[in-house]
Design a protein around this motif. Structure first.
Motif, PDB file in Angstrom:
ATOM      1  N   SER A   1       0.847  -1.195   0.000  1.00 23.76           N
ATOM      2  CA  SER A   1       0.000   0.000   0.000  1.00 23.76           C
ATOM      3  C   SER A   1       0.881   1.244   0.000  1.00 23.76           C
ATOM      4  O   SER A   1       1.999   1.237   0.511  1.00 23.76           O
ATOM      5  CB  SER A   1      -0.947   0.016   1.201  1.00 23.76           C
ATOM      6  OG  SER A   1      -0.240  -0.014   2.415  1.00 23.76           O
ATOM      7  N   ALA A   2       0.340   2.304  -0.608  1.00 20.11           N
ATOM      8  CA  ALA A   2       1.063   3.578  -0.682  1.00 20.11           C
ATOM      9  C   ALA A   2       0.067   4.688  -0.962  1.00 20.11           C
ATOM     10  O   ALA A   2      -0.990   4.461  -1.564  1.00 20.11           O
ATOM     11  CB  ALA A   2       2.126   3.529  -1.779  1.00 20.11           C
ATOM     12  N   ASN A   3       0.378   5.907  -0.529  1.00 20.87           N
ATOM     13  CA  ASN A   3      -0.483   7.056  -0.812  1.00 20.87           C
ATOM     14  C   ASN A   3      -0.374   7.490  -2.271  1.00 20.87           C
ATOM     15  O   ASN A   3      -1.333   7.976  -2.859  1.00 20.87           O
ATOM     16  CB  ASN A   3      -0.111   8.222   0.105  1.00 20.87           C
ATOM     17  CG  ASN A   3      -0.425   7.944   1.554  1.00 20.87           C
ATOM     18  OD1 ASN A   3      -1.348   7.191   1.849  1.00 20.87           O
ATOM     19  ND2 ASN A   3       0.332   8.525   2.462  1.00 20.87           N
ATOM     20  N   ASP A   4       0.786   7.286  -2.844  1.00 22.82           N
ATOM     21  CA  ASP A   4       1.050   7.708  -4.217  1.00 22.82           C
ATOM     22  C   ASP A   4       0.772   6.546  -5.170  1.00 22.82           C
ATOM     23  O   ASP A   4       1.438   5.512  -5.101  1.00 22.82           O
ATOM     24  CB  ASP A   4       2.500   8.164  -4.331  1.00 22.82           C
ATOM     25  CG  ASP A   4       2.842   8.728  -5.705  1.00 22.82           C
ATOM     26  OD1 ASP A   4       1.975   8.664  -6.600  1.00 22.82           O
ATOM     27  OD2 ASP A   4       3.977   9.212  -5.871  1.00 22.82           O
ATOM     28  N   ILE A   5      -0.176   6.688  -6.066  1.00 24.44           N
ATOM     29  CA  ILE A   5      -0.523   5.623  -7.000  1.00 24.44           C
ATOM     30  C   ILE A   5       0.652   5.274  -7.905  1.00 24.44           C
ATOM     31  O   ILE A   5       0.815   4.121  -8.326  1.00 24.44           O
ATOM     32  CB  ILE A   5      -1.763   6.011  -7.847  1.00 24.44           C
ATOM     33  CG1 ILE A   5      -2.177   4.845  -8.757  1.00 24.44           C
ATOM     34  CG2 ILE A   5      -1.487   7.249  -8.654  1.00 24.44           C
ATOM     35  CD1 ILE A   5      -2.523   3.571  -8.054  1.00 24.44           C
ATOM     36  N   ASN A   6       1.504   6.251  -8.202  1.00 26.77           N
ATOM     37  CA  ASN A   6       2.644   5.983  -9.079  1.00 26.77           C
ATOM     38  C   ASN A   6       3.621   4.984  -8.455  1.00 26.77           C
ATOM     39  O   ASN A   6       4.285   4.222  -9.174  1.00 26.77           O
ATOM     40  CB  ASN A   6       3.376   7.290  -9.422  1.00 26.77           C
ATOM     41  CG  ASN A   6       2.535   8.196 -10.293  1.00 26.77           C
ATOM     42  OD1 ASN A   6       1.932   7.757 -11.259  1.00 26.77           O
ATOM     43  ND2 ASN A   6       2.473   9.476  -9.936  1.00 26.77           N
ATOM     44  N   LYS A   7       3.711   4.976  -7.134  1.00 30.04           N
ATOM     45  CA  LYS A   7       4.570   3.992  -6.474  1.00 30.04           C
ATOM     46  C   LYS A   7       4.027   2.585  -6.683  1.00 30.04           C
ATOM     47  O   LYS A   7       4.786   1.634  -6.897  1.00 30.04           O
ATOM     48  CB  LYS A   7       4.668   4.306  -4.978  1.00 30.04           C
ATOM     49  CG  LYS A   7       5.438   5.563  -4.668  1.00 30.04           C
ATOM     50  CD  LYS A   7       5.368   5.924  -3.189  1.00 30.04           C
ATOM     51  CE  LYS A   7       6.058   4.915  -2.312  1.00 30.04           C
ATOM     52  NZ  LYS A   7       6.100   5.346  -0.899  1.00 30.04           N
ATOM     53  N   ILE A   8       2.708   2.439  -6.637  1.00 35.11           N
ATOM     54  CA  ILE A   8       2.088   1.136  -6.861  1.00 35.11           C
ATOM     55  C   ILE A   8       2.264   0.707  -8.315  1.00 35.11           C
ATOM     56  O   ILE A   8       2.577  -0.454  -8.611  1.00 35.11           O
ATOM     57  CB  ILE A   8       0.594   1.180  -6.494  1.00 35.11           C
ATOM     58  CG1 ILE A   8       0.423   1.412  -4.988  1.00 35.11           C
ATOM     59  CG2 ILE A   8      -0.125  -0.096  -6.926  1.00 35.11           C
ATOM     60  CD1 ILE A   8       0.911   0.291  -4.115  1.00 35.11           C
ATOM     61  N   LEU A   9       2.084   1.638  -9.231  1.00 36.89           N
ATOM     62  CA  LEU A   9       2.136   1.299 -10.651  1.00 36.89           C
ATOM     63  C   LEU A   9       3.523   0.847 -11.096  1.00 36.89           C
ATOM     64  O   LEU A   9       3.645   0.080 -12.057  1.00 36.89           O
ATOM     65  CB  LEU A   9       1.694   2.502 -11.499  1.00 36.89           C
ATOM     66  CG  LEU A   9       0.259   2.992 -11.283  1.00 36.89           C
ATOM     67  CD1 LEU A   9      -0.058   4.122 -12.234  1.00 36.89           C
ATOM     68  CD2 LEU A   9      -0.737   1.842 -11.464  1.00 36.89           C
ATOM     69  N   LYS A  10       4.565   1.297 -10.419  1.00 34.65           N
ATOM     70  CA  LYS A  10       5.906   0.936 -10.869  1.00 34.65           C
ATOM     71  C   LYS A  10       6.430  -0.359 -10.239  1.00 34.65           C
ATOM     72  O   LYS A  10       7.547  -0.783 -10.548  1.00 34.65           O
ATOM     73  CB  LYS A  10       6.880   2.078 -10.607  1.00 34.65           C
ATOM     74  CG  LYS A  10       7.311   2.257  -9.166  1.00 34.65           C
ATOM     75  CD  LYS A  10       8.358   3.367  -9.082  1.00 34.65           C
ATOM     76  CE  LYS A  10       8.933   3.499  -7.690  1.00 34.65           C
ATOM     77  NZ  LYS A  10       9.971   4.539  -7.615  1.00 34.65           N
ATOM     78  N   LEU A  11       5.616  -0.989  -9.381  1.00 31.11           N
ATOM     79  CA  LEU A  11       6.039  -2.265  -8.806  1.00 31.11           C
ATOM     80  C   LEU A  11       6.119  -3.335  -9.899  1.00 31.11           C
ATOM     81  O   LEU A  11       5.185  -3.500 -10.685  1.00 31.11           O
ATOM     82  CB  LEU A  11       5.060  -2.709  -7.718  1.00 31.11           C
ATOM     83  CG  LEU A  11       5.249  -2.094  -6.334  1.00 31.11           C
ATOM     84  CD1 LEU A  11       4.037  -2.380  -5.452  1.00 31.11           C
ATOM     85  CD2 LEU A  11       6.523  -2.614  -5.679  1.00 31.11           C
ATOM     86  N   PRO A  12       7.189  -4.123  -9.944  1.00 31.36           N
ATOM     87  CA  PRO A  12       7.292  -5.194 -10.940  1.00 31.36           C
ATOM     88  C   PRO A  12       6.394  -6.372 -10.565  1.00 31.36           C
ATOM     89  O   PRO A  12       5.815  -6.421  -9.470  1.00 31.36           O
ATOM     90  CB  PRO A  12       8.773  -5.588 -10.871  1.00 31.36           C
ATOM     91  CG  PRO A  12       9.194  -5.219  -9.486  1.00 31.36           C
ATOM     92  CD  PRO A  12       8.394  -4.003  -9.114  1.00 31.36           C
ATOM     93  N   ASP A  13       6.283  -7.353 -11.480  1.00 31.37           N
ATOM     94  CA  ASP A  13       5.447  -8.531 -11.212  1.00 31.37           C
ATOM     95  C   ASP A  13       5.897  -9.259  -9.950  1.00 31.37           C
ATOM     96  O   ASP A  13       5.079  -9.726  -9.173  1.00 31.37           O
ATOM     97  CB  ASP A  13       5.494  -9.491 -12.410  1.00 31.37           C
ATOM     98  CG  ASP A  13       4.747  -8.939 -13.605  1.00 31.37           C
ATOM     99  OD1 ASP A  13       3.915  -8.026 -13.413  1.00 31.37           O
ATOM    100  OD2 ASP A  13       4.986  -9.411 -14.733  1.00 31.37           O
ATOM    101  N   THR A  14       7.199  -9.377  -9.778  1.00 26.22           N
ATOM    102  CA  THR A  14       7.744 -10.011  -8.571  1.00 26.22           C
ATOM    103  C   THR A  14       8.637  -9.004  -7.859  1.00 26.22           C
ATOM    104  O   THR A  14       9.848  -8.932  -8.122  1.00 26.22           O
ATOM    105  CB  THR A  14       8.550 -11.276  -8.921  1.00 26.22           C
ATOM    106  OG1 THR A  14       7.730 -12.172  -9.672  1.00 26.22           O
ATOM    107  CG2 THR A  14       9.016 -11.983  -7.649  1.00 26.22           C
ATOM    108  N   PRO A  15       8.072  -8.203  -6.974  1.00 23.43           N
ATOM    109  CA  PRO A  15       8.880  -7.201  -6.266  1.00 23.43           C
ATOM    110  C   PRO A  15       9.983  -7.863  -5.440  1.00 23.43           C
ATOM    111  O   PRO A  15       9.747  -8.877  -4.768  1.00 23.43           O
ATOM    112  CB  PRO A  15       7.853  -6.504  -5.369  1.00 23.43           C
ATOM    113  CG  PRO A  15       6.530  -6.764  -6.009  1.00 23.43           C
ATOM    114  CD  PRO A  15       6.652  -8.127  -6.608  1.00 23.43           C
TER     115      PRO A  15
END
Length: 419
Positions: free
Chosen positions: A100-114
């Motif tokens: 979880s994160a407040n910034d959606i861009n942080k979520i969007l840049k997560l790879p398939d396998t973080p």
């Protein structure tokens, strides 16, 4: 409004509502999961054995400025509302790991396998052990000064084992200033950071968390309640939820078990009990201090097995056949109150009870146990076996197991463990 996306496909969005609990997150989505089943001659073959694929789900909660990535979410239910003005079909998905994160861009840049290179564990109970290093108060005649250090130097413990480089221990704070009420609130949390040598997949984080929880339970029983977990992925920090062992906060004061600092204790644990990379006898420590069984017989066998696994790997003459007798003499604190004959009888009663459970089951016919001393050949029968009799022998094995952990494995001759 809250909307969801499947597997990073941002061209299709679905209305949804979600609910977080202690062990998982559920999301109810306006989506007909049965549409995923192929039709044969216009008919879908749907039954109790139908399997739906797991998926990653992004939740965008604009109202609360919160964004979530559910990893490997699975189908958890199906419902429909028909014959109403807003008739629709809904599907529930559940996940046990999510970011979880407040910034959606942080979520969007997560790879398939973080991949994670640092794990941060926040807990108020850590402050009971280290105080609040960032806080300094200066009393003056007319006013008091309060100083909050933004860059307090953490306690550093070099580990260098099992992919852990070092452990950092410090405190963390943030404040809120309500301009209407003129109240400033400062929230302090203790923090333990696990610095890794090599990055790990996100689904391995639980193993490192459980390892730390085992150590904290040994050091500070029933007090280490985790308030928040964060992970560092490519130099970006995310709040993370994963399944872990649970410590039941019993709500009363429990002291440290040994007279040493938290850093010193963790160093000993990571060195001597490499839990997630350890041998069987060390991994069994979890089952000594957690997960008490519903049946006393299962507890008895768990403790017996731990003692057996530990001592059969020690270079002690004849230990493979005498580990129970040896452990009663060397690890049972109350053995000084027993005569040699009593210790010998207790040894063979425990061994005979173990053999009865393993080979014949838990039922003891007529509450009688046949015992044989294999050293002397003497045999006898224990009559009127009841729950208290079983409990006392189980408690002896438990006390021996705890003593092995603290004295033999960790090297503490003096400890006070309230399990």
């Amino acid at each position: 409004m809250t909307i969801c996306f499947f597997d990073m496909d941002y061209n299709k969005k679905f209305r949804c509502v979600y609910e977080e609990s202690e062990d998982y997150i559920d999301v109810l989505i306006d989506y007909d999961i049965e549409s995923e089943i192929e039709t044969v001659n216009g008919i879908r073959a749907i039954g109790s054995q139908t399997e739906y694929k797991n998926r990653d789900i992004v939740i965008v909660d604009s109202d609360n400025k919160k964004n979530i990535l559910m990893k490997n979410a699975y189908y958890f239910g199906f419902s429909s509302r028909l014959g109403t003005l807003d008739d629709h079909i809904q599907t529930t998905f559940r996940a046990h790991s999510y970011f979880s994160a407040n910034d959606i861009n942080k979520i969007l840049k997560l790879p398939d396998t973080p991949k994670v290179n640092k794990i941060e564990i926040y807990s108020k109970s850590i402050l009971d052990l280290i105080g609040i290093p960032s806080l300094r108060k200066v009393k003056r005649k007319e006013e008091d000064d309060i100083f909050l250090n933004k860059k307090n130097e953490p306690i550093s413990i070099y580990i260098g084992l099992n992919n852990i480089s070092e452990i950092l221990i410090d405190d963390f704070w943030r404040y809120k200033h309500n301009h209407q009420t003129k109240i400033i609130e400062i929230d302090f949390l203790g923090r333990i950071q696990i610095i890794l040598n090599k990055r790990i997949n996100y689904d391995e984080v639980s193993t490192y968390l459980n390892e730390l929880i085992v150590y904290m339970q040994l050091y500070f029983p029933y007090r280490f309640v985790i308030n928040k977990i964060c992970v560092d992925i490519d130099k970006t920090v995310y709040e993370y939820k994963a399944p872990t062992l649970k410590i039941e906060n019993k709500g009363f004061h429990i002291n440290k078990t040994v007279d040493c600092s938290l850093g010193e204790f963790l160093k000993k644990c990571y060195t001597n009990i490499p839990y997630h990379k350890s041998t069987e006898e060390l991994r069994n420590i979890r089952y000594i201090i957690f997960n008490k069984n519903r049946q006393i017989e299962d507890d008895f066998l768990t403790y017996y097995r731990f003692i057996e696994c530990y001592y059969k790997k020690q270079e002690i003459e004849g230990i493979k056949k005498s580990f129970i007798k040896y452990s009663i003499a060397n690890n049972y604190k109350k053995e000084n109150n027993l005569t040699d004959a009593e210790k010998n009888s207790l040894t063979w009663e425990i061994i005979s009870l173990r053999n009865k459970y393993v080979h014949s089951g838990y039922y003891i016919k007529n509450s009688c146990l046949n015992v044989k001393d294999k050293e002397t050949g003497e045999g006898w029968t224990v009559n009127n076996i009841d729950v208290d009799w079983l409990y006392r022998r189980t408690k002896i094995l438990y006390d021996i197991s705890i003593d092995i952990i603290f004295k033999n494995i960790l090297g503490f001759n003096t400890y006070e463990y309230q399990g």
